[in-house]
Design an enzyme around this catalytic site. Structure first.
Site, PDB file in Angstrom:
ATOM      1  N   ASN A 210      34.260-114.081 -27.536  1.00 35.20           N
ATOM      2  CA  ASN A 210      35.540-114.774 -27.290  1.00 35.20           C
ATOM      3  C   ASN A 210      35.514-116.151 -27.951  1.00 35.20           C
ATOM      4  O   ASN A 210      34.463-116.791 -28.057  1.00 35.20           O
ATOM      5  CB  ASN A 210      35.889-114.866 -25.790  1.00 35.20           C
ATOM      6  CG  ASN A 210      34.766-115.384 -24.917  1.00 35.20           C
ATOM      7  OD1 ASN A 210      33.588-115.248 -25.235  1.00 35.20           O
ATOM      8  ND2 ASN A 210      35.130-116.006 -23.808  1.00 35.20           N
ATOM      9  N   ILE A 211      36.658-116.563 -28.432  1.00 36.15           N
ATOM     10  CA  ILE A 211      36.797-117.855 -29.116  1.00 36.15           C
ATOM     11  C   ILE A 211      37.913-118.615 -28.405  1.00 36.15           C
ATOM     12  O   ILE A 211      39.094-118.279 -28.554  1.00 36.15           O
ATOM     13  CB  ILE A 211      37.147-117.660 -30.611  1.00 36.15           C
ATOM     14  CG1 ILE A 211      36.098-116.762 -31.299  1.00 36.15           C
ATOM     15  CG2 ILE A 211      37.232-119.023 -31.307  1.00 36.15           C
ATOM     16  CD1 ILE A 211      36.438-116.386 -32.739  1.00 36.15           C
ATOM     17  N   GLU A 212      37.490-119.574 -27.590  1.00 36.06           N
ATOM     18  CA  GLU A 212      38.491-120.314 -26.809  1.00 36.06           C
ATOM     19  C   GLU A 212      39.086-121.450 -27.633  1.00 36.06           C
ATOM     20  O   GLU A 212      38.587-121.794 -28.715  1.00 36.06           O
ATOM     21  CB  GLU A 212      37.859-120.827 -25.511  1.00 36.06           C
ATOM     22  CG  GLU A 212      37.430-119.657 -24.638  1.00 36.06           C
ATOM     23  CD  GLU A 212      37.001-120.052 -23.246  1.00 36.06           C
ATOM     24  OE1 GLU A 212      36.697-121.236 -23.003  1.00 36.06           O
ATOM     25  OE2 GLU A 212      36.961-119.146 -22.385  1.00 36.06           O
TER      26      GLU A 212
ATOM     27  N   CYS B  58      40.127-112.971 -27.298  1.00 39.43           N
ATOM     28  CA  CYS B  58      39.151-112.197 -26.535  1.00 39.43           C
ATOM     29  C   CYS B  58      38.110-111.599 -27.479  1.00 39.43           C
ATOM     30  O   CYS B  58      38.414-111.264 -28.636  1.00 39.43           O
ATOM     31  CB  CYS B  58      39.826-111.032 -25.818  1.00 39.43           C
ATOM     32  SG  CYS B  58      40.800-111.484 -24.390  1.00 39.43           S
TER      33      CYS B  58
ATOM     34  N   GLU C 174      36.793-108.644 -27.537  1.00 41.42           N
ATOM     35  CA  GLU C 174      37.103-107.283 -27.987  1.00 41.42           C
ATOM     36  C   GLU C 174      38.004-107.306 -29.207  1.00 41.42           C
ATOM     37  O   GLU C 174      37.824-106.550 -30.162  1.00 41.42           O
ATOM     38  CB  GLU C 174      37.820-106.493 -26.883  1.00 41.42           C
ATOM     39  CG  GLU C 174      37.015-106.280 -25.618  1.00 41.42           C
ATOM     40  CD  GLU C 174      37.187-107.398 -24.599  1.00 41.42           C
ATOM     41  OE1 GLU C 174      37.324-108.578 -24.993  1.00 41.42           O
ATOM     42  OE2 GLU C 174      37.175-107.086 -23.403  1.00 41.42           O
TER      43      GLU C 174
ATOM     44  N   CYS D 255      40.422-106.635 -20.858  1.00 44.43           N
ATOM     45  CA  CYS D 255      41.739-106.997 -20.313  1.00 44.43           C
ATOM     46  C   CYS D 255      42.821-106.055 -20.845  1.00 44.43           C
ATOM     47  O   CYS D 255      42.607-105.300 -21.802  1.00 44.43           O
ATOM     48  CB  CYS D 255      42.067-108.453 -20.639  1.00 44.43           C
ATOM     49  SG  CYS D 255      42.637-108.709 -22.326  1.00 44.43           S
TER      50      CYS D 255
ATOM     51  N   CYS E 119      43.663-106.257 -24.603  1.00 43.36           N
ATOM     52  CA  CYS E 119      42.621-105.645 -25.453  1.00 43.36           C
ATOM     53  C   CYS E 119      42.670-104.124 -25.368  1.00 43.36           C
ATOM     54  O   CYS E 119      42.429-103.428 -26.354  1.00 43.36           O
ATOM     55  CB  CYS E 119      41.243-106.161 -25.057  1.00 43.36           C
ATOM     56  SG  CYS E 119      41.045-107.907 -25.486  1.00 43.36           S
TER      57      CYS E 119
HETATM   58  N1  THU Z   1      38.002-112.609 -22.187  1.00 42.38           N
HETATM   59  C1  THU Z   1      37.556-111.758 -23.154  1.00 42.38           C
HETATM   60  O1  THU Z   1      36.926-112.172 -24.131  1.00 42.38           O
HETATM   61  N2  THU Z   1      37.829-110.441 -22.993  1.00 42.38           N
HETATM   62  C2  THU Z   1      38.538-109.892 -21.969  1.00 42.38           C
HETATM   63  O2  THU Z   1      38.778-108.699 -21.940  1.00 42.38           O
HETATM   64  C3  THU Z   1      39.018-110.761 -20.901  1.00 42.38           C
HETATM   65  C4  THU Z   1      38.723-112.196 -21.022  1.00 42.38           C
HETATM   66  C5  THU Z   1      37.708-114.056 -22.343  1.00 42.38           C
HETATM   67  C6  THU Z   1      38.909-114.910 -22.574  1.00 42.38           C
HETATM   68  C7  THU Z   1      38.446-116.250 -22.055  1.00 42.38           C
HETATM   69  O3  THU Z   1      37.777-116.940 -23.089  1.00 42.38           O
HETATM   70  C8  THU Z   1      37.445-115.907 -20.973  1.00 42.38           C
HETATM   71  O4  THU Z   1      37.109-114.540 -21.176  1.00 42.38           O
HETATM   72  C9  THU Z   1      37.957-116.103 -19.559  1.00 42.38           C
HETATM   73  O5  THU Z   1      39.136-115.427 -19.367  1.00 42.38           O
END
Ligand code: THU
Length: 130
Positions: A47-49, A58, A60, A90, A93
């Site tokens: 994940n890249i915030e 996300c 995925e 999620c 995704c």
């Molecule tokens: N996140 C994912 O990378 N994949 C998911 O299916 C759900 C959430 C990440 C997004 C965010 O950076 C962190 O998890 C918290 O929600």
């Protein structure tokens, strides 16, 4: 159909490595994902915030983007690794994965032996399509 043990192991190992490279300074919830193509290749993502939160990617979808950008659209399986037992991809995704057909989904948590093995069609029955 379940995943062959060798594929299972190497896909999870790739997702674990991807989790270490995740960029999650806001939630501190690092997710690693790895997709296995029918041709046996593995593509990964973390994940890249973003400071604007809503622009977060996300893991995925990063992994899927890597695969599709490399010309690979047929997936056998996707694995995710998080710090939360029971975490699954999620809804967004799931829909993105469904674009490319059904596949096995492996969900693992750091420090836990048990890995949930599901199918995308179970997680997202009746995905949107037209
Ligand atoms: N996140 C994912 O990378 N994949 C998911 O299916 C759900 C959430 C990440 C997004 C965010 O950076 C962190 O998890 C918290 O929600």
């Amino acid at each position: 159909m379940k995943l062959a043990p060798a594929d299972f192991r190497r896909l999870l190992a790739a997702a674990r490595r991807a989790q270490r490279r995740a960029y999650a300074p806001y939630s501190r919830f690092k997710v690693g994902a790895a997709v296995l193509t029918v041709s046996g290749k593995i593509f990964t993502g973390g994940n890249i915030e973003n400071a604007s939160y809503g622009l977060t990617l996300c893991a995925e979808r990063v992994a899927v983007a890597q695969a599709v950008s490399a010309g690979q659209r047929r997936f056998k399986a996707l694995a995710i690794v998080t710090s939360a037992a029971g975490a699954t991809p999620c809804g967004a995704c799931r829909q993105v994965l469904a674009e490319f057909g059904d596949c096995v989904i492996l969900c693992a948590a750091t420090g836990r032996r048990q890995v949930q093995q599901l199918r995308l069609a179970e997680l997202l029955p009746r995905a949107f399509r037209f």
